[in-house]
Design a protein around this motif. Structure first.
Motif, PDB file in Angstrom:
ATOM      1  N   ILE A   1      -5.904   7.209  -3.282  1.00 34.09           N
ATOM      2  CA  ILE A   1      -4.753   6.489  -3.019  1.00 34.09           C
ATOM      3  C   ILE A   1      -3.722   7.118  -2.151  1.00 34.09           C
ATOM      4  CG2 ILE A   1      -2.743   5.226  -4.326  1.00 34.09           C
ATOM      5  CD1 ILE A   1      -4.180   5.198  -6.804  1.00 34.09           C
TER       6      ILE A   1
ATOM      7  N   ASP B   1       0.729  -1.351   0.029  1.00 31.13           N
ATOM      8  CA  ASP B   1      -0.027  -0.116  -0.001  1.00 31.13           C
ATOM      9  C   ASP B   1       0.967   1.358  -0.027  1.00 31.13           C
ATOM     10  OD1 ASP B   1      -2.424  -1.321  -0.081  1.00 31.13           O
ATOM     11  OD2 ASP B   1      -2.570  -1.385   2.016  1.00 31.13           O
TER      12      ASP B   1
ATOM     13  N   LYS C   1       2.252   1.751  -3.282  1.00 26.07           N
ATOM     14  CA  LYS C   1       1.394   2.374  -4.384  1.00 26.07           C
ATOM     15  C   LYS C   1       0.999   4.067  -4.181  1.00 26.07           C
ATOM     16  CE  LYS C   1      -1.477  -1.890  -4.985  1.00 26.07           C
ATOM     17  NZ  LYS C   1      -2.790  -2.448  -4.705  1.00 26.07           N
ATOM     18  N   LYS C   2       1.183   4.425  -2.773  1.00 21.09           N
ATOM     19  CA  LYS C   2       1.180   5.557  -2.367  1.00 21.09           C
ATOM     20  C   LYS C   2       2.116   6.708  -2.914  1.00 21.09           C
ATOM     21  CE  LYS C   2      -1.420   4.940   2.002  1.00 21.09           C
ATOM     22  NZ  LYS C   2      -1.219   5.275   3.396  1.00 21.09           N
TER      23      LYS C   2
END
Length: 222
Positions: free
Chosen positions: A60, A2, A5-6
């Motif tokens: 996101i 995660d 992705k950020k």
């Protein structure tokens, strides 16, 4: 995963900001010494990029795409120091790639929409950038403070960035974003690079100040 992705989202967002907005400034010949339609075009470009990115990568990473915003979020206790570091690295890298693409398209003597000191005055330029960043980041903290504002947050933030650019371009070219300024400066070189520290330090101070003021106001409201 995660977090990665950020970081990727922040890289993309800052790339688009520098490429499209600083690219507009370079393409239309926006200069601090000449008040003309290029001001409006450049200001709109910065604001519209924020709107576009807010509604694409906002879910996101939060669409900071600006270390001054990230430091305010960090000081507000809404992100970890580890994520903050990752965000800032991604933002600077995204900005550099965006500026490089401007150079490929417009030539590496295009100016890159780089910032400059107002009348050669470092202290006044720092003051201006702190104030502009404070206004911008305070608006972000306010409009993102309640879930019911989420539908309009991107528009409000984009319009606020447009506002500070319309006012600030005459003075410093408007930074309010260390990653954007650094990316432009390393390719523009000369005075832009020598004075780049002003446009890194001042926005970070402005963002931090906005975080402290917003925390005070929010606590008072409670």
């Amino acid at each position: 995963m995660d977090s990665i992705k950020k970081f990727v989202a922040e890289f993309i967002g800052t790339f688009v900001l520098v490429f499209a907005a600083c690219g507009t400034a370079a393409a239309v010949g926006c200069k601090t010494s000449e008040a003309n339609g290029a001001y409006i075009l450049t200001a709109l470009a910065f604001g519209l990029v924020i709107v576009a990115m807010a509604y694409s990568i906002g879910n996101i990473s939060g669409c900071h795409i600006n270390p001054a915003v990230s430091i305010a979020v960090l000081l507000s206790g809404k992100m970890t120091a580890k994520d903050f570091c990752g965000y800032v690295v991604a933002q600077f890298l995204g900005g550099i790639v965006g500026a490089a693409c401007i150079g490929v398209m417009l030539g590496f003597d295009c100016g890159f929409g780089a910032n400059g000191l107002y009348n050669g005055n470092i202290l006044l330029s720092i003051f201006i950038e702190i104030l502009l960043t404070f206004i911008f980041v305070l608006a972000i903290l306010g409009v993102t403070s309640k879930p019911e504002f989420s539908n309009v947050a991107g528009i409000v933030i984009g319009l606020t960035l447009t506002l500070v650019h319309i006012f600030g371009i005459h003075f410093t070219g408007t930074s309010v974003n260390p990653a954007r300024s650094f990316a432009s400066a390393i390719f523009a070189g000369g005075d832009a690079l020598a004075n780049c520290w002003v446009f890194i330090v001042a926005p970070l101070v402005g963002g931090a100040l906005a975080a402290f003021v917003w925390k005070f106001l929010a606590e008072q409201k409670k």
